[in-house]
Design an enzyme around this catalytic site. Structure first.
Site, PDB file in Angstrom:
ATOM      1  N   GLY A  12     -43.542  45.835  74.947  1.00 43.61           N
ATOM      2  CA  GLY A  12     -43.152  44.949  73.842  1.00 43.61           C
ATOM      3  C   GLY A  12     -41.664  44.680  73.896  1.00 43.61           C
ATOM      4  O   GLY A  12     -40.855  45.544  73.558  1.00 43.61           O
ATOM      5  N   ARG A  36     -46.397  41.308  76.925  1.00 44.13           N
ATOM      6  CA  ARG A  36     -47.601  40.492  77.124  1.00 44.13           C
ATOM      7  C   ARG A  36     -47.247  39.227  77.900  1.00 44.13           C
ATOM      8  O   ARG A  36     -47.921  38.856  78.855  1.00 44.13           O
ATOM      9  CB  ARG A  36     -48.200  40.141  75.751  1.00 44.13           C
ATOM     10  CG  ARG A  36     -49.566  39.516  75.817  1.00 44.13           C
ATOM     11  CD  ARG A  36     -50.242  39.596  74.458  1.00 44.13           C
ATOM     12  NE  ARG A  36     -49.397  39.025  73.408  1.00 44.13           N
ATOM     13  CZ  ARG A  36     -49.453  37.759  72.998  1.00 44.13           C
ATOM     14  NH1 ARG A  36     -50.328  36.932  73.513  1.00 44.13           N
ATOM     15  NH2 ARG A  36     -48.644  37.316  72.050  1.00 44.13           N
ATOM     16  N   SER A 131     -36.214  53.701  62.129  1.00 41.00           N
ATOM     17  CA  SER A 131     -35.493  52.904  61.143  1.00 41.00           C
ATOM     18  C   SER A 131     -34.070  52.599  61.603  1.00 41.00           C
ATOM     19  O   SER A 131     -33.449  53.397  62.292  1.00 41.00           O
ATOM     20  CB  SER A 131     -35.421  53.632  59.800  1.00 41.00           C
ATOM     21  OG  SER A 131     -34.633  52.866  58.909  1.00 41.00           O
ATOM     22  N   GLY A 133     -33.235  48.942  61.965  1.00 43.87           N
ATOM     23  CA  GLY A 133     -33.193  47.532  62.366  1.00 43.87           C
ATOM     24  C   GLY A 133     -32.775  47.394  63.826  1.00 43.87           C
ATOM     25  O   GLY A 133     -32.796  48.360  64.597  1.00 43.87           O
ATOM     26  N   LYS A 185     -42.029  57.494  57.316  1.00 41.32           N
ATOM     27  CA  LYS A 185     -41.340  56.190  57.435  1.00 41.32           C
ATOM     28  C   LYS A 185     -41.738  55.262  56.288  1.00 41.32           C
ATOM     29  O   LYS A 185     -40.913  54.504  55.755  1.00 41.32           O
ATOM     30  CB  LYS A 185     -41.662  55.545  58.797  1.00 41.32           C
ATOM     31  CG  LYS A 185     -41.095  54.126  58.969  1.00 41.32           C
ATOM     32  CD  LYS A 185     -39.580  54.117  58.872  1.00 41.32           C
ATOM     33  CE  LYS A 185     -38.828  52.829  59.092  1.00 41.32           C
ATOM     34  NZ  LYS A 185     -39.296  51.557  58.794  1.00 41.32           N
ATOM     35  N   HIS A 188     -39.766  56.288  53.394  1.00 40.36           N
ATOM     36  CA  HIS A 188     -38.392  55.793  53.622  1.00 40.36           C
ATOM     37  C   HIS A 188     -38.286  54.347  53.138  1.00 40.36           C
ATOM     38  O   HIS A 188     -37.354  53.974  52.428  1.00 40.36           O
ATOM     39  CB  HIS A 188     -38.049  55.904  55.117  1.00 40.36           C
ATOM     40  CG  HIS A 188     -36.839  55.117  55.521  1.00 40.36           C
ATOM     41  ND1 HIS A 188     -36.853  53.739  55.679  1.00 40.36           N
ATOM     42  CD2 HIS A 188     -35.568  55.491  55.772  1.00 40.36           C
ATOM     43  CE1 HIS A 188     -35.654  53.311  56.018  1.00 40.36           C
ATOM     44  NE2 HIS A 188     -34.850  54.351  56.081  1.00 40.36           N
ATOM     45  N   ASN A 189     -39.257  53.550  53.520  1.00 42.39           N
ATOM     46  CA  ASN A 189     -39.202  52.132  53.134  1.00 42.39           C
ATOM     47  C   ASN A 189     -39.386  51.940  51.634  1.00 42.39           C
ATOM     48  O   ASN A 189     -38.748  51.084  51.033  1.00 42.39           O
ATOM     49  CB  ASN A 189     -40.240  51.328  53.917  1.00 42.39           C
ATOM     50  CG  ASN A 189     -39.757  50.995  55.313  1.00 42.39           C
ATOM     51  OD1 ASN A 189     -38.989  51.745  55.890  1.00 42.39           O
ATOM     52  ND2 ASN A 189     -40.195  49.885  55.863  1.00 42.39           N
ATOM     53  N   GLU A 192     -36.258  52.677  50.152  1.00 36.87           N
ATOM     54  CA  GLU A 192     -35.372  51.529  50.470  1.00 36.87           C
ATOM     55  C   GLU A 192     -35.544  50.423  49.409  1.00 36.87           C
ATOM     56  O   GLU A 192     -34.566  49.856  48.917  1.00 36.87           O
ATOM     57  CB  GLU A 192     -35.745  51.028  51.869  1.00 36.87           C
ATOM     58  CG  GLU A 192     -35.048  49.781  52.368  1.00 36.87           C
ATOM     59  CD  GLU A 192     -35.585  49.361  53.752  1.00 36.87           C
ATOM     60  OE1 GLU A 192     -35.627  50.209  54.667  1.00 36.87           O
ATOM     61  OE2 GLU A 192     -35.973  48.190  53.913  1.00 36.87           O
ATOM     62  N   TYR A 193     -36.785  50.144  49.040  1.00 39.22           N
ATOM     63  CA  TYR A 193     -37.049  49.117  48.018  1.00 39.22           C
ATOM     64  C   TYR A 193     -36.351  49.491  46.703  1.00 39.22           C
ATOM     65  O   TYR A 193     -35.732  48.661  46.045  1.00 39.22           O
ATOM     66  CB  TYR A 193     -38.552  48.985  47.738  1.00 39.22           C
ATOM     67  CG  TYR A 193     -39.344  48.099  48.681  1.00 39.22           C
ATOM     68  CD1 TYR A 193     -39.162  48.152  50.051  1.00 39.22           C
ATOM     69  CD2 TYR A 193     -40.297  47.215  48.181  1.00 39.22           C
ATOM     70  CE1 TYR A 193     -39.922  47.351  50.900  1.00 39.22           C
ATOM     71  CE2 TYR A 193     -41.054  46.407  49.023  1.00 39.22           C
ATOM     72  CZ  TYR A 193     -40.867  46.490  50.383  1.00 39.22           C
ATOM     73  OH  TYR A 193     -41.613  45.701  51.220  1.00 39.22           O
ATOM     74  N   ARG A 448     -60.194  60.440  25.424  1.00 46.52           N
ATOM     75  CA  ARG A 448     -61.182  60.454  26.518  1.00 46.52           C
ATOM     76  C   ARG A 448     -62.412  61.259  26.116  1.00 46.52           C
ATOM     77  O   ARG A 448     -63.548  60.907  26.412  1.00 46.52           O
ATOM     78  CB  ARG A 448     -60.569  61.046  27.791  1.00 46.52           C
ATOM     79  CG  ARG A 448     -59.463  60.197  28.396  1.00 46.52           C
ATOM     80  CD  ARG A 448     -58.845  60.881  29.620  1.00 46.52           C
ATOM     81  NE  ARG A 448     -59.772  60.968  30.728  1.00 46.52           N
ATOM     82  CZ  ARG A 448     -60.190  62.106  31.271  1.00 46.52           C
ATOM     83  NH1 ARG A 448     -59.759  63.257  30.799  1.00 46.52           N
ATOM     84  NH2 ARG A 448     -61.036  62.091  32.275  1.00 46.52           N
ATOM     85  N   HIS A 454     -65.320  63.517  28.030  1.00 46.59           N
ATOM     86  CA  HIS A 454     -64.688  63.911  29.295  1.00 46.59           C
ATOM     87  C   HIS A 454     -64.123  65.328  29.255  1.00 46.59           C
ATOM     88  O   HIS A 454     -63.604  65.792  30.258  1.00 46.59           O
ATOM     89  CB  HIS A 454     -63.581  62.914  29.661  1.00 46.59           C
ATOM     90  CG  HIS A 454     -64.101  61.544  29.964  1.00 46.59           C
ATOM     91  ND1 HIS A 454     -64.986  61.308  30.991  1.00 46.59           N
ATOM     92  CD2 HIS A 454     -63.916  60.351  29.359  1.00 46.59           C
ATOM     93  CE1 HIS A 454     -65.297  60.020  31.018  1.00 46.59           C
ATOM     94  NE2 HIS A 454     -64.661  59.414  30.022  1.00 46.59           N
TER      95      HIS A 454
HETATM   96  C1  6PG Z   1     -35.947  49.953  58.701  1.00 48.42           C
HETATM   97  C2  6PG Z   1     -36.432  48.944  57.717  1.00 48.42           C
HETATM   98  C3  6PG Z   1     -37.351  48.008  58.337  1.00 48.42           C
HETATM   99  C4  6PG Z   1     -37.505  46.784  57.484  1.00 48.42           C
HETATM  100  C5  6PG Z   1     -38.752  46.707  56.737  1.00 48.42           C
HETATM  101  C6  6PG Z   1     -38.719  46.316  55.297  1.00 48.42           C
HETATM  102  O1  6PG Z   1     -36.161  51.088  58.352  1.00 48.42           O
HETATM  103  O2  6PG Z   1     -35.371  49.600  59.720  1.00 48.42           O
HETATM  104  O3  6PG Z   1     -37.079  49.577  56.676  1.00 48.42           O
HETATM  105  O4  6PG Z   1     -38.509  48.698  58.620  1.00 48.42           O
HETATM  106  O5  6PG Z   1     -36.398  46.256  56.958  1.00 48.42           O
HETATM  107  O6  6PG Z   1     -39.440  45.818  57.524  1.00 48.42           O
HETATM  108  O7  6PG Z   1     -38.983  45.026  55.177  1.00 48.42           O
HETATM  109  P1  6PG Z   1     -39.473  44.233  53.906  1.00 48.42           P
HETATM  110  O8  6PG Z   1     -38.318  44.255  52.940  1.00 48.42           O
HETATM  111  O9  6PG Z   1     -39.680  42.872  54.481  1.00 48.42           O
HETATM  112  O10 6PG Z   1     -40.705  44.826  53.399  1.00 48.42           O
END
Ligand code: 6PG
Length: 480
Positions: A12, A36, A131, A133, A185, A188-189, A192-193, A448, A454
């Protein structure tokens, strides 16, 4: 075909795969590459072959044959059916003991399934979170490999070498068996949000309440980056806010459509948390806030609602900004605390042996949520590996006590003035809920039992009880 065998291969050649391969080659590993569409492989050779030893192949068979045994093949393709297709192709040519490593953002339950299938074929399958990017993949990501310990012994030294390092310590460790790496992971994300959303809420309040410009807020964030809030995401936010559109002279952030996108990992974190009954309110609200921002019909329908909220009249702007900083830090701590609880619950459910302190340690560098305070999180879990709640650690408890008055002021001011602050406020509610001696859950148990028999438990006697609530004078029955 080359007679030298590769230490490792990457399937890839999208940006992430290409950069991981370049990172491996630059670090002295003979790296097989394939894609590919062969033209992409050729392009990598054209542009980067001088960076190290690459062994390109145009077919999966040649790619597998170019690897030293036991073979290690990384897959870096779009998560989902593409991953299954590549696994099938690779397994056709691989031999017992070979290792397939999926470095995409795969759902951990897919990873568990793939691991089981590969194991039946005599192969090792490693679901590996990466993680950081594009830049991270190239210069040192945070790497979260799951799978067998045996496979980590083979690939761990390579991954540790190419990962980010903090104080000389690699941001990579063996997370746990089968899907543990992708699970971590995913968390982690999710974190991140939440982290991105709390920064957004701080920014939004400074604009609404005291009318600061994006540039002024950028400077405040740069200042905050020197203290407790020091983190990549604060740094990124400061950079974004100081960008001015060359054509119009307007801060670029004001020209960007305010509808946040998402690729799904935040939702996975919340869905999984619901399955495991872990309250990840910060991550949940952050994910829903993205959803709200991207709901044009509902937003259009609500335009012009109310408009009578009390006008902001903040006299001491510096004190207000400090309150926001404290509210941001406290809400962020809650989101991390909840994320760690989800890892603990996942580990218990799937029988993974995850060292939570190690997770904080490997997130200190390379990844998107890298942050100074993860040093203190690492220490907290070193002190007590079973710590049930991050906020109960002495250091973080003291931090919350420092923040609490500011946090309450900000959440109440936001509500009073009609400013949305979903993660600030839900995190404060979580904190108040978790520290409460009694919760209204007792009433819910009663409800409940009333309509569904319950049953409930009592604080003063052992057993399970049911009451005939509507029949006056009827005593409760003990069911067991
Ligand atoms: C990382 C990021 C990476 C990415 C996600 C989140 O750890 O390098 O978390 O995985 O930025 O794709 O993306 P979304 O905000 O689009 O859900």
């Amino acid at each position: 075909m080359s007679t030298i065998k590769a230490d490792i291969g990457v399937y890839g050649m999208g940006v992430m795969g290409k950069n991981l391969a370049r990172n491996l080659a630059r670090n002295g590993y003979k790296t097989a590459i394939t894609n590919r569409t062969p033209s992409r492989t050729a392009k990598v050779m054209e542009e980067h072959s001088q960076e190290g030893t690459f062994i390109p192949s145009d077919s999966v068979k040649d790619f597998v044959e170019s690897l030293e045994s036991p073979r290690v093949a990384i897959i870096m393709v779009k998560a989902g059916p593409d991953t299954d297709a590549v696994i099938d192709q690779l397994s056709e040519y691989m031999a017992e003991g070979d290792i397939i490593v999926d470095c995409g953002n795969s759902l951990f339950s897919d990873t568990r399934r793939r691991e089981a299938t590969c194991r039946e074929r005599g192969l090792h399958f490693v679901g590996c979170g990466v993680s950081g990017g594009e830049e991270g993949a190239l210069w040192g990501p945070s790497i979260m490999p799951g799978g067998s310990k045996w496979s980590y012994d083979r690939l761990g030294p390579m991954f540790e070498k190419i990962s980010a390092h903090v104080d000389g310590v690699p941001c990579c460790t063996h997370v746990g068996e089968d899907g543990a790496g992708h699970f971590v992971k995913m968390i982690h994300n999710g974190i991140e949000y939440a982290d991105m959303q709390v920064i957004g809420e701080a920014y939004d309040l400074m604009r609404r309440a005291i009318g600061l410009t994006p540039l002024e807020i950028s400077e405040i964030f740069a200042e905050w980056n020197k203290g407790d809030l020091n983190s990549y995401l604060i740094e990124v936010s400061s950079e974004v806010l100081k960008q001015v559109d060359a054509e119009t002279g307007t801060p670029l952030v004001d020209l960007i459509v305010d509808a946040a996108g998402q690729k799904g990992t935040g939702s996975w974190t919340v869905q999984t948390a619901l399955d495991l009954s872990v309250p990840v309110t910060g991550i949940g609200e952050a994910t829903f806030a993205r959803g709200l921002s991207s709901s044009p019909l509902q937003r259009a329908a609500a335009q012009g609602f109310e408009g009578k909220a009390a006008p902001w009249a903040i006299e001491d702007k510096d004190a207000f900004i400090e309150d926001i900083r404290q509210a941001l830090f406290a809400s962020k701590l809650v989101a991390y605390a909840q994320g760690f609880n989800e890892i603990q619950a996942g580990a218990a459910e799937y029988n993974w042996h995850i060292n939570i302190g190690d997770m904080a340690r490997i997130w200190r560098g390379g990844c998107i949520i890298r942050a100074g305070f993860l040093n203190d999180v690492t220490k907290a879990f070193e002190k007590d590996p079973e710590l049930p709640l991050l906020l109960a650690d002495d250091y973080f408890y003291a931090k919350i006590q420092d923040a609490i008055a500011s946090w309450r002021r900000i959440v109440s001011l936001a509500a009073l003035h009609g400013a949305p602050a979903p993660v600030f406020s839900s995190s404060l509610s979580y904190y108040d809920g978790v520290r409460s001696k009694r919760l209204p859950a007792a009433l819910i148990q009663g409800q409940r039992d009333y309509f569904g028999a319950h049953t409930y438990k009592r604080i003063d006697k052992e057993g399970t009880f049911h009451t005939l609530w509507a029949v006056e004078g009827r005593p409760e029955e003990q069911w067991s």
